[in-house]
Design a protein around this motif. Structure first.
Motif, short mmCIF file in Angstrom:
data_model
loop_
_atom_site.label_atom_id
_atom_site.label_comp_id
_atom_site.label_asym_id
_atom_site.label_seq_id
_atom_site.Cartn_x
_atom_site.Cartn_y
_atom_site.Cartn_z
N GLN A 16 0.84 -1.20 0.00
CA GLN A 16 0.00 0.00 0.00
C GLN A 16 0.87 1.25 0.00
O GLN A 16 0.58 2.21 -0.70
CB GLN A 16 -0.92 0.03 1.22
N ALA A 17 1.96 1.22 0.77
CA ALA A 17 2.85 2.38 0.85
C ALA A 17 3.50 2.66 -0.50
O ALA A 17 3.63 3.83 -0.90
CB ALA A 17 3.91 2.16 1.92
N GLU A 18 3.92 1.62 -1.21
CA GLU A 18 4.53 1.81 -2.52
C GLU A 18 3.53 2.39 -3.52
O GLU A 18 3.86 3.30 -4.28
CB GLU A 18 5.11 0.49 -3.05
N LEU A 19 2.30 1.86 -3.50
CA LEU A 19 1.28 2.39 -4.40
C LEU A 19 0.96 3.83 -4.05
O LEU A 19 0.83 4.67 -4.93
CB LEU A 19 0.01 1.53 -4.33
N ALA A 20 0.85 4.12 -2.77
CA ALA A 20 0.58 5.49 -2.33
C ALA A 20 1.65 6.45 -2.81
O ALA A 20 1.35 7.54 -3.31
CB ALA A 20 0.47 5.53 -0.80
N SER A 21 2.90 6.04 -2.71
CA SER A 21 4.00 6.88 -3.16
C SER A 21 3.92 7.14 -4.66
O SER A 21 4.07 8.29 -5.11
CB SER A 21 5.34 6.21 -2.82
N ARG A 22 3.64 6.11 -5.43
CA ARG A 22 3.53 6.27 -6.88
C ARG A 22 2.35 7.16 -7.27
O ARG A 22 2.41 7.90 -8.24
CB ARG A 22 3.35 4.91 -7.56
N ALA A 23 1.25 7.06 -6.49
CA ALA A 23 0.04 7.81 -6.80
C ALA A 23 0.02 9.21 -6.19
O ALA A 23 -0.84 10.02 -6.52
CB ALA A 23 -1.18 7.04 -6.33
N GLY A 24 0.97 9.48 -5.29
CA GLY A 24 1.03 10.80 -4.66
C GLY A 24 -0.03 11.01 -3.59
O GLY A 24 -0.49 12.13 -3.38
N VAL A 25 -0.42 9.92 -2.91
CA VAL A 25 -1.38 10.01 -1.82
C VAL A 25 -0.80 9.28 -0.61
O VAL A 25 0.26 8.68 -0.68
CB VAL A 25 -2.75 9.39 -2.21
N SER A 26 -1.54 9.30 0.50
CA SER A 26 -1.07 8.61 1.71
C SER A 26 -1.43 7.13 1.65
O SER A 26 -2.34 6.72 0.92
CB SER A 26 -1.69 9.23 2.96
N ARG A 27 -0.73 6.34 2.44
CA ARG A 27 -1.05 4.92 2.55
C ARG A 27 -2.46 4.75 3.10
O ARG A 27 -3.20 3.85 2.71
CB ARG A 27 -0.04 4.20 3.46
N GLN A 28 -2.86 5.66 4.00
CA GLN A 28 -4.20 5.60 4.57
C GLN A 28 -5.28 5.78 3.49
O GLN A 28 -6.34 5.16 3.56
CB GLN A 28 -4.37 6.66 5.67
N THR A 29 -5.00 6.61 2.49
CA THR A 29 -5.94 6.79 1.39
C THR A 29 -6.10 5.50 0.60
O THR A 29 -7.22 5.10 0.26
CB THR A 29 -5.49 7.94 0.47
N ILE A 30 -4.99 4.83 0.32
CA ILE A 30 -5.05 3.55 -0.39
C ILE A 30 -5.83 2.53 0.44
O ILE A 30 -6.70 1.83 -0.09
CB ILE A 30 -3.63 3.02 -0.71
N ASN A 31 -5.55 2.48 1.73
CA ASN A 31 -6.26 1.55 2.60
C ASN A 31 -7.76 1.84 2.61
O ASN A 31 -8.57 0.92 2.49
CB ASN A 31 -5.70 1.64 4.02
N ALA A 32 -8.14 3.10 2.72
CA ALA A 32 -9.55 3.48 2.73
C ALA A 32 -10.24 3.11 1.42
O ALA A 32 -11.38 2.64 1.42
CB ALA A 32 -9.70 4.97 3.01
N MET A 33 -9.54 3.28 0.29
CA MET A 33 -10.12 2.88 -0.99
C MET A 33 -10.31 1.38 -1.05
O MET A 33 -11.36 0.89 -1.49
CB MET A 33 -9.24 3.35 -2.15
N GLU A 34 -9.31 0.61 -0.61
CA GLU A 34 -9.42 -0.85 -0.64
C GLU A 34 -10.58 -1.33 0.23
O GLU A 34 -11.22 -2.32 -0.10
CB GLU A 34 -8.11 -1.49 -0.17
N LEU A 35 -10.86 -0.63 1.31
CA LEU A 35 -11.95 -1.00 2.21
C LEU A 35 -13.30 -0.46 1.75
O LEU A 35 -14.32 -0.72 2.38
CB LEU A 35 -11.65 -0.51 3.63
N GLY A 36 -13.30 0.31 0.66
CA GLY A 36 -14.54 0.87 0.15
C GLY A 36 -15.05 2.06 0.94
O GLY A 36 -16.22 2.44 0.84
N LYS A 37 -14.17 2.68 1.73
CA LYS A 37 -14.57 3.81 2.57
C LYS A 37 -14.26 5.15 1.92
O LYS A 37 -14.60 6.19 2.47
CB LYS A 37 -13.87 3.73 3.92
N TYR A 38 -13.59 5.13 0.78
CA TYR A 38 -13.20 6.36 0.11
C TYR A 38 -13.33 6.16 -1.40
O TYR A 38 -12.81 5.18 -1.94
CB TYR A 38 -11.76 6.73 0.48
N VAL A 39 -14.01 7.08 -2.04
CA VAL A 39 -14.15 7.04 -3.50
C VAL A 39 -13.17 8.07 -4.06
O VAL A 39 -13.25 9.25 -3.72
CB VAL A 39 -15.59 7.36 -3.93
N PRO A 40 -12.25 7.64 -4.90
CA PRO A 40 -11.23 8.57 -5.41
C PRO A 40 -11.80 9.57 -6.41
O PRO A 40 -12.83 9.33 -7.04
CB PRO A 40 -10.22 7.64 -6.08
#
Length: 68
Positions: A16-40
């Motif tokens: 998640q941290a690597e994806l977050a870095s590549r996407a320019g967001v936080s790891r928490q944002t990636i986690n929230a998206m994976e859990l369906g709690k955040y719509v990008p």
């Protein structure tokens, strides 16, 4: 909104941290998206599609509840 971020991430073998870095967001944002709690945003969805070398539609899909 359903997504395949975790599956796509596993296929690239990145954290998640690597994806977050590549996407320019936080790891928490990636986690929230994976859990369906955040719509990008559209821009972030397009960036993820580019990282995964696939279409937005291959990552994200609407659920019936999203239409109501």
């Amino acid at each position: 909104m359903k997504n395949r971020i975790k599956v796509q991430r596993a296929e690239l073998n990145i954290t998640q941290a690597e994806l977050a870095s590549r996407a320019g967001v936080s790891r928490q944002t990636i986690n929230a998206m994976e859990l369906g709690k955040y719509v990008p945003s559209t821009a972030l969805a397009l960036k993820l599609a580019s990282i995964f070398d696939t279409s937005v539609e291959n990552i994200f899909s609407l659920e019936e509840k999203d239409w109501t």
